[in-house]
Design an enzyme around this catalytic site. Structure first.
Site, short mmCIF file in Angstrom:
data_model
loop_
_atom_site.label_atom_id
_atom_site.label_comp_id
_atom_site.label_asym_id
_atom_site.label_seq_id
_atom_site.Cartn_x
_atom_site.Cartn_y
_atom_site.Cartn_z
N GLY A 70 0.82 -1.21 0.00
CA GLY A 70 0.00 0.00 0.00
C GLY A 70 0.85 1.25 0.00
O GLY A 70 1.69 1.44 0.88
N GLY A 119 -0.27 4.39 0.30
CA GLY A 119 -1.02 5.52 0.85
C GLY A 119 -0.19 6.27 1.88
O GLY A 119 1.03 6.15 1.91
N PHE A 120 -0.86 7.04 2.73
CA PHE A 120 -0.14 7.81 3.75
C PHE A 120 0.74 6.91 4.59
O PHE A 120 1.91 7.21 4.85
CB PHE A 120 -1.13 8.53 4.66
N GLU A 123 -17.65 17.88 3.86
CA GLU A 123 -16.81 18.55 2.87
C GLU A 123 -17.38 18.39 1.46
O GLU A 123 -17.36 19.31 0.66
CB GLU A 123 -15.37 18.04 2.96
N ASP A 153 -6.00 2.02 8.44
CA ASP A 153 -7.38 1.56 8.29
C ASP A 153 -7.50 0.04 8.30
O ASP A 153 -8.60 -0.50 8.40
CB ASP A 153 -7.97 2.08 6.96
N ALA A 198 -6.16 9.51 8.65
CA ALA A 198 -4.77 9.56 8.22
C ALA A 198 -3.76 9.71 9.37
O ALA A 198 -2.73 9.04 9.36
CB ALA A 198 -4.59 10.68 7.19
#
Lengths: 413, 413
Positions: B11, B13-14, B170, B300, B315
């Site tokens: 992964g 991601g962050f 948002e 996650d 995050a």
């Protein structure tokens, strides 16, 4: 009170958009019809394909352009047919009545009926083409990193462009820069001496519309950039694993970009007017259809002879014809005599990667860095919308100073 | 000589990217695996969905990030399964052996098993989601211009978001700005009093992780922006023509954005470790899997209780866990004792359209313009890559000064 005449303009490309602007403050109602809601700056498609620009940078919303123009409506729909007798444009969602119709549908890739090539090769006429080609080139590199068979790696890293006109030359130039300056850094595990870049041209020179010494300059520059340019090379077949040429040669490759021809979008042939072999309507000197004086056809959709030869399918012709056609619509509305179209050639530019272009303007012809700066300026000025111009400049500056194309994402959108 | 241990990080991601950076100069070989070749800045997906940013602005090529890092390889592939006994990651193209595995696969939209909603509603977890939603919103407006039935026009112009967390708040804030400041100008032929914007929340307040007065401030701001916020409203069904709520109410609408929940990406459940109801792996305080000390799960993908409650799927938790897990890999390699994870809450931000946000940092809480500037700064700093930061700033500045979102193209890519 007389009814305001309705002018339907089919196509929001260079020609259609120019006609819209010419008629902006005139006493007509304009309906602009396009299957997309954006104008596309086609000359820079190859930059999207080679990760230099994003799709958002070379497309601009038509409604944003039309906001200031009160006599114009936008209708997003695909044109399906034209009922010339009934003066109706038939679209994917409903019919639109017109008093005058200006057809500016542009061109599509011409695979000359070769179904296998049409299925497996990449065109370069719309955003989807460019976007898919970018994803494909980058995916080939990813696959190569995971491939142990050197023959298959070579096949994955062979990129072939066919067609030695501006599209083909600019595209292979862009691929060369992407490979040699960016991908070599991104893929340290790959040996790019296994990679081949080919430009195949059926005739015996590049950029036929240019003077011969500029064609030579372009050839020299492409070879300097590592491109294997082959003449008298006609593609017969491509099955996504290899190209077969007319002379029997086979070249294993997963990528073929088809820059070898365009033809008019199919709607013209559908409505059964007289066409040439590229599907373009034969038009009168006033750009009208012979039997339908309320219908004007311009740009890549029109076959127009000047000095005994049909004009080429390029943007300057399209824009100038749009100007004449729009004015002739007004001439009819206002009872004035119509004018005949006359093409004034402004010049000719093509770029080969970073810092090199060839330019031809009347007596002047030159190649190299200064021609490239000129190419840059001309394209920036023509790009619709200040914001796009600004972002494209940043992308190019970035690319230029850092030898880096930042947009090499494989987006599955 | 001992073999260099192989750390596979699943992964980009962050969390995955942070772990890669923590291990940059350490004596390990890293293989980063992701199905995409780019890092995605998920917090700004809603801006892509509402035409404020392009897909290229919030994604960044992983190989560009890894160019400077010599101990890391990138492997583009989808993870299919994990052979925990054999220490192999099974991917869509081949298996990868690991000594240590760090799983940072992130989350997917959780439709709670409602197949109809999953099929017809729009998630907001990946670029494809955001891109499709943008195209869909703009297409609804185009259809509305060609629709004579006012009831159907209302249906086309009703945009519903469900979920009152940051994603939902948002997103509906972005849609409100798009509609009221941009689309009203683009579509002079539409009467936007026929348009409805709804935010549906199952509970009784927005942004539950925030203090109650900030939830109230967000609610007031959304209502001021014309959003109909409804509480105790649970979506039971959506068939792409209308939403049915649990209390029997029907709301005709073509657009439902699902911001009402996420769950762990499916690979964790596939490899049969102990999971919670959101598919997250139960982990030790060191973030290891109980029976496989060489496997770390973070973000996650991990269920980690602190102060009696599982940490939220956000995050900051993911990045802090990636730090601990990467350091614990090193601790094992170097024979040092492992450290337990401890989450330090840094703060909480959410924005509602232009110039308004709510912020909560320990003792400080505030809302309004200053909070929005803070939100802007935090997001720009975190955005990977200087170039993206620069272009996002330009887009935002443009948006701010001209009330114009330039990216409202319907791209069929």
């Amino acid at each position: 009170m007389e009814r305001t005449p309705v002018v339907v303009i089919l196509g929001g490309g260079f020609a259609g958009l120019h006609a819209v602007k010419v008629l902006a403050d005139e006493p007509v109602k304009i309906i602009l019809v396009d299957k997309n809601n954006y104008h596309l700056f086609q000359p820079l498609l190859y930059q999207v394909a080679t990760a230099g620009l994003g799709p958002e940078d070379i497309s601009y919303p038509l409604r944003a352009i039309l906001q200031q123009q009160s006599n114009t409506e936008f209708h997003m729909a695909e044109a399906v047919d034209i009922n010339l007798e009934g003066k109706k444009l038939i679209t994917s969602n409903g019919e639109i009545d017109y008093d005058y119709l200006l057809v500016a549908v542009g061109a599509v890739t011409n695979f000359f009926g070769n179904a296998n090539v049409a299925k497996n090769a990449y065109g370069l006429k719309n955003l989807e083409d460019a976007f898919k080609l970018r994803n494909h080139i980058l995916s080939m590199c990813e696959l190569a990193t995971q491939e142990n068979d050197p023959a298959i790696r070579r096949e994955l890293l062979t990129f072939i462009v066919t067609g030695g006109g501006a599209t083909g030359v600019e595209c292979i130039g862009g691929i060369a820069e992407l490979v040699h300056h960016v991908l070599v850094k991104d893929y340290p595990e790959l040996d790019f001496s296994e990679s081949s870049l080919l430009l195949l041209e059926g005739g015996d020179r590049l950029l036929v519309s240019m003077p011969e010494d500029l064609s030579m300059a372009a050839l020299t520059e492409l070879r300097r950039k590592g491109v294997d340019v082959r003449f008298h090379a006609k593609v017969d077949d491509f099955d996504s694993r290899g190209v077969r040429l007319a002379d029997g040669t086979s070249i294993p490759a997963r990528t073929l970009v088809w820059g070898a021809g365009v033809r008019c979008a199919p709607i013209i042939e559908k409505c059964k007017v007289q066409t040439d072999r590229l599907g373009r309507a034969m038009v009168l000197p006033t750009l009208q259809l012979p039997e339908y004086p309320e219908v004007f056809v311009v740009g890549d959709a029109a076959h127009y002879k000047q000095d005994g030869r049909p004009l080429p399918m390029i943007a300057p012709v399209a824009v100038q014809q749009a100007e004449t056609a729009a004015k002739n619509v007004l001439n009819i509305v206002q009872g004035n005599p119509l004018q005949n179209f006359l093409y004034r050639e402004l010049g000719n530019l093509a770029t080969i990667g970073r810092s090199f272009a060839v330019a031809h303007f009347n007596r002047w012809k030159f190649s190299g860095f200064f021609a490239w700066l000129l190419w840059l300026a001309v394209h920036l000025i023509r790009l619709v919308g200040f914001r796009n111009r600004f972002i494209v400049t940043i992308n190019w500056a970035w690319d230029y100073f850092f030898y880096d194309r930042a947009l090499r994402m494989i987006h599955r959108l």
